[in-house]
Design an enzyme around this catalytic site. Structure first.
Site, PDB file in Angstrom:
ATOM      1  N   GLU A  43       0.871  -1.171   0.000  1.00  0.00           N
ATOM      2  CA  GLU A  43       0.000   0.000   0.000  1.00  0.00           C
ATOM      3  C   GLU A  43       0.912   1.225   0.000  1.00  0.00           C
ATOM      4  O   GLU A  43       1.804   1.327   0.842  1.00  0.00           O
ATOM      5  CB  GLU A  43      -0.877  -0.003   1.259  1.00  0.00           C
ATOM      6  CG  GLU A  43      -1.826   1.174   1.260  1.00  0.00           C
ATOM      7  CD  GLU A  43      -2.747   1.233   2.487  1.00  0.00           C
ATOM      8  OE1 GLU A  43      -2.720   0.305   3.311  1.00  0.00           O
ATOM      9  OE2 GLU A  43      -3.471   2.237   2.588  1.00  0.00           O
ATOM     10  N   ARG A 269       5.297 -12.843   9.570  1.00  0.00           N
ATOM     11  CA  ARG A 269       5.931 -11.567   9.247  1.00  0.00           C
ATOM     12  C   ARG A 269       7.249 -11.451  10.004  1.00  0.00           C
ATOM     13  O   ARG A 269       7.485 -12.148  10.986  1.00  0.00           O
ATOM     14  CB  ARG A 269       4.999 -10.395   9.519  1.00  0.00           C
ATOM     15  CG  ARG A 269       4.622 -10.158  10.959  1.00  0.00           C
ATOM     16  CD  ARG A 269       3.532  -9.101  11.087  1.00  0.00           C
ATOM     17  NE  ARG A 269       3.983  -7.793  10.687  1.00  0.00           N
ATOM     18  CZ  ARG A 269       3.364  -7.043   9.755  1.00  0.00           C
ATOM     19  NH1 ARG A 269       2.301  -7.480   9.140  1.00  0.00           N
ATOM     20  NH2 ARG A 269       3.808  -5.845   9.463  1.00  0.00           N
ATOM     21  N   LYS A 279       4.372   0.676   9.256  1.00  0.00           N
ATOM     22  CA  LYS A 279       4.487   1.916   8.486  1.00  0.00           C
ATOM     23  C   LYS A 279       3.837   3.088   9.210  1.00  0.00           C
ATOM     24  O   LYS A 279       4.335   4.198   9.167  1.00  0.00           O
ATOM     25  CB  LYS A 279       3.823   1.740   7.114  1.00  0.00           C
ATOM     26  CG  LYS A 279       4.786   1.262   6.060  1.00  0.00           C
ATOM     27  CD  LYS A 279       4.119   1.252   4.701  1.00  0.00           C
ATOM     28  CE  LYS A 279       3.183   0.085   4.595  1.00  0.00           C
ATOM     29  NZ  LYS A 279       2.460   0.023   3.335  1.00  0.00           N
TER      30      LYS A 279
HETATM   31  P1  ATP Z   1       2.492  -2.093   7.761  1.00  0.00           P
HETATM   32  O1  ATP Z   1       1.788  -2.664   8.940  1.00  0.00           O
HETATM   33  O2  ATP Z   1       3.908  -1.740   8.013  1.00  0.00           O
HETATM   34  O3  ATP Z   1       1.731  -0.984   7.108  1.00  0.00           O
HETATM   35  P2  ATP Z   1       1.444  -3.717   5.753  1.00  0.00           P
HETATM   36  O4  ATP Z   1       1.376  -5.188   5.753  1.00  0.00           O
HETATM   37  O5  ATP Z   1       0.191  -2.984   5.952  1.00  0.00           O
HETATM   38  O6  ATP Z   1       2.570  -3.281   6.748  1.00  0.00           O
HETATM   39  P3  ATP Z   1       1.714  -3.414   2.983  1.00  0.00           P
HETATM   40  O7  ATP Z   1       2.160  -2.259   2.203  1.00  0.00           O
HETATM   41  O8  ATP Z   1       0.280  -3.783   2.882  1.00  0.00           O
HETATM   42  O9  ATP Z   1       2.101  -3.161   4.464  1.00  0.00           O
HETATM   43  O10 ATP Z   1       2.627  -4.668   2.702  1.00  0.00           O
HETATM   44  C1  ATP Z   1       2.967  -5.157   1.428  1.00  0.00           C
HETATM   45  C2  ATP Z   1       3.367  -6.591   1.554  1.00  0.00           C
HETATM   46  O11 ATP Z   1       4.478  -6.703   2.445  1.00  0.00           O
HETATM   47  C3  ATP Z   1       2.252  -7.434   2.119  1.00  0.00           C
HETATM   48  O12 ATP Z   1       2.143  -8.605   1.356  1.00  0.00           O
HETATM   49  C4  ATP Z   1       2.692  -7.702   3.522  1.00  0.00           C
HETATM   50  O13 ATP Z   1       2.240  -8.942   3.942  1.00  0.00           O
HETATM   51  C5  ATP Z   1       4.204  -7.667   3.428  1.00  0.00           C
HETATM   52  N1  ATP Z   1       4.770  -7.267   4.708  1.00  0.00           N
HETATM   53  C6  ATP Z   1       4.564  -6.114   5.380  1.00  0.00           C
HETATM   54  N2  ATP Z   1       5.210  -6.119   6.563  1.00  0.00           N
HETATM   55  C7  ATP Z   1       5.871  -7.289   6.624  1.00  0.00           C
HETATM   56  C8  ATP Z   1       6.725  -7.902   7.592  1.00  0.00           C
HETATM   57  N3  ATP Z   1       7.039  -7.287   8.736  1.00  0.00           N
HETATM   58  N4  ATP Z   1       7.232  -9.123   7.324  1.00  0.00           N
HETATM   59  C9  ATP Z   1       6.927  -9.745   6.167  1.00  0.00           C
HETATM   60  N5  ATP Z   1       6.134  -9.242   5.228  1.00  0.00           N
HETATM   61  C10 ATP Z   1       5.598  -8.024   5.436  1.00  0.00           C
HETATM   62 MG    MG Z   2      -1.468  -3.094   4.612  1.00  0.00          MG
END
Ligand code: ATP
Ligand code: MG
Length: 571
Positions: A43, A269, A279
């Protein structure tokens, strides 16, 4: 200088994991006609962090190993928090890590038209309805973990009525929150995600890709599975918190005639201690100026790590080492540090930099004398060549390499004792000069002219310290970084404190950045450029920061030579 430009495959150690086993089985059965298509779906609401690197290495790495493709798809369903700056930085970071996506980057917003048509299809099938409950009422109707939800009064509205109101929602006839489109599944499901989840909501906000074309936006869960299906993704890899969303993923695709039905697979994760990988919280640190921007070298963002001096190869190596499992855990920061040391040990040329200078006058050396000495750039790699060092009467050593009252077995310099200057002579401290506060500000020394490249006669000198010539050195600012948080898990520590993890800021390490503004680096560093990496002998690995000017070089400490934390913690 670093190996960050070697390709990702070269570095890949092909460690197997449960996802590879699933794919291997699928390949054997010729599922998906033997094809593999993955995607990385960020995102664009912030910069990527080390957790994303795990997902990037997994998705793009699989595509490389199975001759498949990996799409980069921006999950841009939330117009409010998303910005083009983030889209650009995400593309930069993925490329820098050494990966390429198939074709053009994709956007969930590319599919807004199709998503709308599929929503109409759901309504026509009697599987979606427009709901007029207020957000508060919805919450009340949803039930709880122990209590079934209640049906919305709109649940049994006619298809014609739903089509009409949904059309009017699209035209902007309702205000935000007045109406939502919901999937008609089961208000008594033990899985709350299945209790008639919202699939469309009204947001009267301009979108960075689609402008003002839409005032209704599809929700993440609905958008994600349909986007995957449109792109023909074979394996949709996501983190464990989406396990409970998988029934909804499958339900949506089971109702619709989409081109494919991808398989969702969840993995753990990455959590790293002494930092945060959310984020939203990283954005808070940036917005509230607790750090200096998204690429602050203390942040676990890809751009922060890069500026700190981490190479892409070291981050890929780290992701290989931590592996992919279904068990949540916390990885020790020292694992990441180990990976960068491994890389820079081979690739970084050596240099001397005195971080906190103490003036040394070698009285036995003539003021006019400049003796040219030479030293290898790398002790084990002759191909890196040699560098010139100039020995002069006035030099600097580090303040920490002199003690007026030395502890037992002290191997550095003290009054009446000898020490070897790295790549140069043995010197002896004869006397010290102090300021009015009684602090030592200058050492008076002599040198043994018969010790260049050979041991001194009749005695052992064990200590070796680094130095620079006053005249033949350049001014530098050295930024010494430590862990950003003083608590191993700042979010948990905050929760324990008052059951609220928003107080993670209380655990910021006040000493996460120390600036040594008066450092001096050997002359051979006068023509370095941003991103160049060095091992400053006896100090650690450092990289040239973009803040460097022609008057003053700025170096970031990437990592110390040894894991000082491991030693402190054992004590
Ligand atoms: P955040 O909570 O930091 O916003 P998010 O999962 O909402 O993380 P996205 O931009 O939606 O962030 O993530 C893109 C991809 O990266 C998704 O497939 C997510 O599962 C993966 N991802 C995000 N954070 C992690 C993590 N700590 N470890 C492994 N994969 C991750
Ligand atoms: Mg997300």
């Amino acid at each position: 200088m670093s190996n960050s430009d070697t390709s990702a495959t070269e570095n890949n150690k092909l460690v197997s994991n449960f996802i590879r086993h699933i794919i291997d089985d699928d390949m054997k059965q010729n599922k998906n006609n033997g094809k593999l298509i993955t995607r990385f779906p960020p995102e664009p609401n912030g910069y990527l962090h080390i957790g994303h690197a795990k997902s990037i290495c997994l998705n793009f790495g699989l595509a490389e190993d199975y001759q498949g493709i990996c799409n980069l798809r921006f999950d841009d369903t939330n117009p409010e928090k998303e910005e083009l700056e983030y889209v650009d930085s995400i593309m930069d970071d993925v490329k820098w890590l050494g990966f390429n996506w198939a074709d053009e980057p994709k956007y969930a917003s590319d599919y807004f038209g199709k998503l709308y048509d599929y929503a109409i299809e759901l309504i026509n099938q009697g599987k979606a309805y427009v709901c007029a409950l207020t957000p508060e009422q919805s919450r009340e109707y949803r039930g709880s973990l122990t209590e079934a939800g209640k049906n919305s009064p709109n649940r049994d509205q006619s298809v014609a009525e739903n089509l009409d109101i949904f059309e009017r929602m699209k035209k902007g006839e309702f205000e935000e929150g007045d109406r939502v489109l919901r999937a008609k599944i089961d208000m008594a499901s033990p899985n709350i995600n299945m209790r008639d989840p919202i699939i469309y909501r009204i947001r009267k906000i301009e979108h960075h890709q689609t402008g003002n074309d839409w005032c209704i936006y599809p929700m993440y869960d609905y958008t994600h599975c349909v986007s995957d299906a449109i792109e023909g993704i074979t394996h949709s890899l996501c983190t464990l918190e989406f396990e409970d969303h998988r029934p909804l993923y499958d339900w949506v695709l089971d109702q619709l005639q989409t081109p494919s039905h991808p398989q969702q697979i969840e993995f753990a994760r990455l959590n790293l201690n002494y930092t945060i990988t959310s984020k939203r919280k990283l954005k808070q640190l940036v917005d509230e100026n607790h750090v200096h921007g998204w690429d602050d070298p203390r942040l676990p963002t890809i751009s922060g790590l890069r500026r700190r001096g981490y190479t892409a190869a070291s981050i890929r190596d780290f992701c290989d080492r931590i592996g992919v499992t279904k068990v949540d855990g916390v990885v020790d920061m020292s694992t990441l540090e180990f990976c960068i040391r491994e890389d820079l040990e081979h690739s970084a040329p050596r240099a001397m930099c005195v971080i906190n200078p103490l003036k040394v006058v070698i009285e036995s050396i003539d003021e006019a004398l400049v003796e040219e000495l030479s030293a290898p750039r790398h002790p084990k790699d002759e191909s890196m060549g040699r560098r010139q060092l100039n020995m002069t009467r006035v030099i600097y050593i580090d303040q920490s390499d002199f003690e007026e009252v030395p502890p037992p077995k002290y191997r550095r310099l003290s009054i009446g004792k000898e020490v070897r200057l790295r790549n140069s002579y043995v010197i002896k401290c004869e006397s010290v000069i102090k300021n009015e506060q009684g602090e030592v500000i200058e050492l008076r020394c002599t040198h043994d002219a018969d010790t260049l490249g050979k041991k001194p006669e009749g005695r052992k000198v064990k200590g070796v310290i680094h130095w620079v010539s006053e005249q033949y050195s350049v001014a530098a600012e050295v930024r010494l970084y430590d862990r950003l948080f003083s608590a191993e898990n700042p979010e948990d520590a905050a929760k324990k404190h008052d059951n609220d993890d928003s107080h993670f800021l209380d655990f910021l390490n006040p000493d996460s950045l120390t600036i040594a503004a008066k450092a001096r680096a050997e002359m051979s560093l006068s023509d370095v450029k941003t991103g160049d990496a060095f091992q400053f002998e006896r100090e650690g690995y450092f990289t040239v920061d973009k803040d460097s000017t022609s008057k003053k070089l700025v170096f970031n400490r990437t990592v110390s030579l040894r894991d000082s934390w491991a030693r402190i913690e054992k004590k």
